[in-house]
Design an enzyme around this catalytic site. Structure first.
Site, PDB file in Angstrom:
ATOM      1  N   LEU A   1      34.893  42.822  32.388  1.00 30.42           N
ATOM      2  CA  LEU A   1      36.356  42.936  32.314  1.00 30.42           C
ATOM      3  C   LEU A   1      36.752  44.173  33.110  1.00 30.42           C
ATOM      4  O   LEU A   1      36.737  45.286  32.597  1.00 30.42           O
ATOM      5  CB  LEU A   1      36.770  43.049  30.843  1.00 30.42           C
ATOM      6  CG  LEU A   1      38.247  42.880  30.529  1.00 30.42           C
ATOM      7  CD1 LEU A   1      38.802  41.583  31.100  1.00 30.42           C
ATOM      8  CD2 LEU A   1      38.475  42.933  29.035  1.00 30.42           C
ATOM      9  N   HIS A   2      37.116  43.956  34.379  1.00 27.66           N
ATOM     10  CA  HIS A   2      37.262  45.093  35.298  1.00 27.66           C
ATOM     11  C   HIS A   2      38.535  45.934  35.076  1.00 27.66           C
ATOM     12  O   HIS A   2      38.472  47.125  34.795  1.00 27.66           O
ATOM     13  CB  HIS A   2      37.292  44.582  36.742  1.00 27.66           C
ATOM     14  CG  HIS A   2      36.163  43.675  37.105  1.00 27.66           C
ATOM     15  ND1 HIS A   2      34.901  44.137  37.391  1.00 27.66           N
ATOM     16  CD2 HIS A   2      36.100  42.328  37.245  1.00 27.66           C
ATOM     17  CE1 HIS A   2      34.108  43.120  37.689  1.00 27.66           C
ATOM     18  NE2 HIS A   2      34.815  42.012  37.604  1.00 27.66           N
ATOM     19  N   ASP A   3      39.684  45.312  35.293  1.00 27.52           N
ATOM     20  CA  ASP A   3      40.915  46.083  35.492  1.00 27.52           C
ATOM     21  C   ASP A   3      41.414  46.882  34.286  1.00 27.52           C
ATOM     22  O   ASP A   3      41.983  47.973  34.464  1.00 27.52           O
ATOM     23  CB  ASP A   3      42.031  45.158  35.987  1.00 27.52           C
ATOM     24  CG  ASP A   3      41.750  44.635  37.392  1.00 27.52           C
ATOM     25  OD1 ASP A   3      40.874  45.198  38.070  1.00 27.52           O
ATOM     26  OD2 ASP A   3      42.421  43.673  37.808  1.00 27.52           O
TER      27      ASP A   3
END
Ligand SMILES: [Ca+2]
Length: 312
Positions: free
Chosen positions: A240-242
């Site tokens: 889950l990057h952002d």
């Protein structure tokens, strides 16, 4: 006093979660969302940003459309990861809240000139085209930016769109180069940290069982989003990057990193968009970024779940 931020975004399922986290957090005042072309073309990211605001019941948020292509290259998109809409997974609708008149880049410039210097933080979670275009067009804004907290790049994890480059930086490396040389304090969330923020089945279930429409929407998005990454990496869940950018603003103690020099490769066909990070301090190049390497993943997901529970 709440921290004023602008989120520059190309939603994207993980962008959507970042926006939701900001909207759910009283420590943050979201001055606006600026859409940029990236994961999907601009028309879609500008629409998706408004869908997320409507989901959260925040039709008052200002959403602007920005640049529809990188500064000097044709656009590369990532429908193979995010689906045709960019938010594949849940059932989507056509947003009724309007886009704001005017261009995202003008909004960024006007806001930084209007607000007291050093009070507005930029959170770019897509290609850096809008931010770099604003810096080129209005160099006077650079010293007025409190800081830039961005998702992009990688060092130990190297690349996800090519063997050498992370997507956001790869799409517009010239823009990234401008941002990394802007002199603005930078915090960078590379794949090195986001690949440790894995949406395991238990973490996905925690969103699904919130019993809210935001919880269901989030679980359905991430369920779609991680199929690609689990197939690719064989991990226990997709990264889950952002939302790590917003979590950093809320709880920096969840993260560790190093203040180092980071340069952007813009010329090599093989390694274009690589973030050449001097993690080991082997050059005498001046540090220009806080490059995050690790996080307390359980603490990160606990924060996320607790905050998303506050939304309808
Ligand atoms: Ca993004």
């Amino acid at each position: 006093m709440a921290r004023k931020i602008i989120i520059d975004t190309d939603p994207g399922q993980d962008d959507a979660v970042a926006i939701l986290l900001a909207l759910a957090s009283p420590e943050i005042e979201l001055l606006g969302l600026t859409a940029v072309a990236g994961n999907v073309p601009l028309a879609r990211t500008a629409e998706n940003a408004r869908i997320v605001c409507e989901l959260a019941g925040r039709t008052d948020v200002k959403v602007f459309a920005g640049c529809d292509a990188p500064m000097r290259r044709p656009l590369v998109t990532a429908e193979h990861v995010h689906g045709k809409t960019g938010l594949d997974g849940p059932e989507l609708w056509h947003p009724t809240m309007p886009l704001q008149p005017g261009h995202a880049v003008d909004f960024i410039i006007d806001t930084l000139r209007a607000e007291p210097a050093g009070t507005v933080t930029l959170c770019p979670i897509g290609p850096l085209t809008n931010i770099a275009t604003a810096l080129v067009r209005a160099p006077d804004i650079a010293p007025r930016i409190a800081e830039i907290v961005l998702m992009g790049g990688a060092y130990f994890e190297v690349g996800n769109i090519t063997p050498a480059a992370e997507f956001n930086i790869y799409v517009d490396p010239e823009a990234a180069d401008i941002v990394f040389h802007s002199g603005v304090p930078l915090t960078v969330m590379p794949l090195d940290v986001t690949h440790k923020a894995l949406v395991t089945r238990a973490r996905l279930d925690a969103f699904a069982t919130l019993g809210t429409r935001t919880g269901r929407f989030t679980a359905e998005m991430l369920d779609f989003f991680e199929r690609f990454d689990i197939a690719k990496y064989g991990s226990e869940g997709g990264p889950l990057h952002d939302p790590t950018t917003i979590a950093w603003l809320l709880k920096p103690e969840l993260f560790t990193g190093r203040h180092i020099n980071v340069e952007i490769e813009t010329r090599s066909d093989l390694t274009r968009g690589m973030t050449v990070a001097d993690w080991w301090g082997v050059t005498d190049r001046a540090p220009n970024a806080m490059f995050i390497g690790d996080l307390d993943a359980d603490g990160f997901f606990a924060l996320l779940t607790e905050r998303l529970a506050r939304l309808p």
